[in-house]
Design an enzyme around this catalytic site. Structure first.
Site, PDB file in Angstrom:
ATOM      1  N   LEU A 245       0.838  -1.188   0.085  1.00 42.22           N
ATOM      2  CA  LEU A 245      -0.077   0.071  -0.102  1.00 42.22           C
ATOM      3  C   LEU A 245       0.933   1.388  -0.176  1.00 42.22           C
ATOM      4  O   LEU A 245       0.646   2.376  -0.716  1.00 42.22           O
ATOM      5  CB  LEU A 245      -0.926   0.122   1.164  1.00 42.22           C
ATOM      6  CG  LEU A 245      -1.745   1.275   1.347  1.00 42.22           C
ATOM      7  CD1 LEU A 245      -2.745   1.238   0.160  1.00 42.22           C
ATOM      8  CD2 LEU A 245      -2.518   1.394   2.684  1.00 42.22           C
ATOM      9  N   TYR A 246       2.004   1.117   0.893  1.00 44.33           N
ATOM     10  CA  TYR A 246       2.925   2.479   0.851  1.00 44.33           C
ATOM     11  C   TYR A 246       3.544   2.774  -0.794  1.00 44.33           C
ATOM     12  O   TYR A 246       3.330   3.759  -1.211  1.00 44.33           O
ATOM     13  CB  TYR A 246       4.088   1.953   1.483  1.00 44.33           C
ATOM     14  CG  TYR A 246       5.354   2.810   1.358  1.00 44.33           C
ATOM     15  CD1 TYR A 246       5.029   4.305   1.797  1.00 44.33           C
ATOM     16  CD2 TYR A 246       6.468   2.664   0.611  1.00 44.33           C
ATOM     17  CE1 TYR A 246       6.274   5.260   1.581  1.00 44.33           C
ATOM     18  CE2 TYR A 246       7.593   3.712   0.586  1.00 44.33           C
ATOM     19  CZ  TYR A 246       7.289   4.671   1.063  1.00 44.33           C
ATOM     20  OH  TYR A 246       8.300   5.841   0.776  1.00 44.33           O
TER      21      TYR A 246
END
Length: 436
Positions: A245-246
């Protein structure tokens, strides 16, 4: 991060009304259930009417309500003097730079480098608790001694950003504020969207509305290459397969930046950092917590790839990354918009800032053992599915050509400098006494 406050609301069901029965009046009997229901309904409606009457005729909330999202209050003549003094440049040719995430690892080093060469520098940081805020406060003291004022605020606070741009005509913005870390996204995904996407949009809104518009240089990440298997990673490679997700939020940031460049004429440069390390670093990075755990005699976990191979990273020393950041600022062309209106096409660039020499994590551990003179207790495990990738490797030819970026620090030299700082900072009482 910005803490949203939920206003309290009245109970949905008011308490029962029990009017006293006067002794000097004959008791009134209601002979039908319909009449009793009508009476109670009327009383209930009267109660609701009175509640709203008192609610909306009460004095309005004070206009001096806090204007900040986090931290201490801002504004006022003294605060503006501190902001202006910090942002004052020493030469007509120097930059006036707003550095977001200034109390972070890279932000501190970039701010110091800019100030040393005579640029005007103003920092902003929200001092969140993703890792030890005492380390961030120590970095802040370091910056203060160098003449850099760090505003305790959040980039999601639109009014604060507008105020900063009203006080200072920034020529450049070095955007380094972000929710970092690949693994933490599995615990707190909202913080990544809040900071890396919403916060970035809020900052770009302030930049496009400013007059003059600043040139923007910001930290993307090598994580955007995700599952890409072509090495070394080039800026022209696919970045549509994020593994975390980062990484997805950083990729989203690149697309958002492109739209603001296209619509509003903002000059924007994205820098894809490759595993930055060094003194004053982040405690969530492997080299940092390996050092801590090795010294404490704790077992460290070293991951290997699913096929049993080594996990490798293109470790890049902080001083080299700082040179790349300053090179990007110095070569950034002016934005072409004014007051939110585009007047012509603007510069848009993406660069890798790496070391071009991937090193297996097992070799990182061996170097730390040598420098610390302590044998590490290791546990070898398969790499979990937490968003990490097997390796990173930067092609830096574009940054070399356009920014004059040439990394010069090998891993052992860089780790030697980190270990020296670590031992001084944590082992001699400086950290506990707060003398930094």
């Amino acid at each position: 991060m910005v803490q949203q406050m939920n206003e309290g609301s009245p109970p949905s069901t008011p308490g029962k009304l029990k009017p006293e029965k006067p002794h000097h009046i004959h008791r009134f009997r209601i002979h039908s259930s319909h009449s009793r229901l009508t009476l109670f309904t009327s009383l209930f409606l009267a109660f609701i009417l009175l509640f709203f009457l008192f609610t909306f005729t009460s004095p309005p909330p004070p206009t001096t309500a806090p204007r900040r999202v986090l931290g201490d209050s801002w504004g006022g003549s003294q605060w503006e003097r501190l902001v202006s003094k910090s942002a004052r440049r020493n030469s007509a040719s120097g930059h006036t730079v707003l550095v977001t995430g200034a109390a972070g690892f890279v932000g501190t080093h970039v701010s110091l480098a800019l100030k040393r060469r005579g640029d005007g520098v103003l920092g902003i940081d929200n001092f969140n608790r993703y890792y030890d805020p005492n380390l961030k406060q120590a970095r802040k003291k370091l910056l203060e001694r160098a003449g850099v004022f760090v505003v305790d605020g959040d980039i999601n606070d639109g009014r604060l950003l507008k105020k900063l741009f009203d006080v200072v005509p920034f020529t450049h913005v070095m955007h380094l504020a972000a929710q970092a870390g690949v693994r933490y996204a599995m615990q707190n995904p909202g913080s990544y969207v809040h900071s890396n996407i919403a916060g970035f949009v809020n900052l770009l809104e302030a930049c496009k509305s400013a007059n003059p518009q600043p040139a923007v240089v910001w930290a993307s990440s090598s994580s955007v290459y995700g599952l890409n298997s072509k090495v070394p990673f080039s800026e022209k490679d696919r970045t549509d397969q994020p593994a975390s997700l980062y990484a997805a939020t950083k990729k989203a940031g690149e697309e958002i930046a492109h739209s603001y460049n296209h619509i509003y004429g903002l000059s924007i440069t994205a820098l894809r950092f490759f595993t930055v390390y060094g003194p004053w670093g982040r405690p969530d990075m492997a080299y940092f917590f390996f050092t801590k755990d090795i010294l404490k005699g704790k077992v460290i976990t070293v991951y290997e790839s699913p096929d049993g191979g080594s996990v490798a990273r293109d470790f890049t020393y902080i001083d080299d990354v700082v040179k790349g950041c300053l090179g990007a600022l110095d070569t950034a062309k002016k934005s072409t918009g004014s007051g939110g209106k585009k007047k012509g096409s603007a510069q848009f660039r993406v660069f890798n800032l790496g070391n071009t020499s991937p090193v297996p994590v097992s070799e990182l551990v061996a170097i730390l053992e040598k420098l610390l003179k302590v044998k590490a207790k290791k546990k070898i495990l398969p790499m979990p599915r937490n968003g990490d990738v097997k390796f990173t490797h930067a092609n830096i030819s574009l940054a070399q050509r356009d920014l004059g970026y040439i990394p010069t620090t090998d891993l052992e030299t860089g780790l030697k400098k980190f270990v020296k700082w670590y031992l001084e900072f944590y082992s001699t009482g400086f950290y506990k006494k707060g003398s930094w």
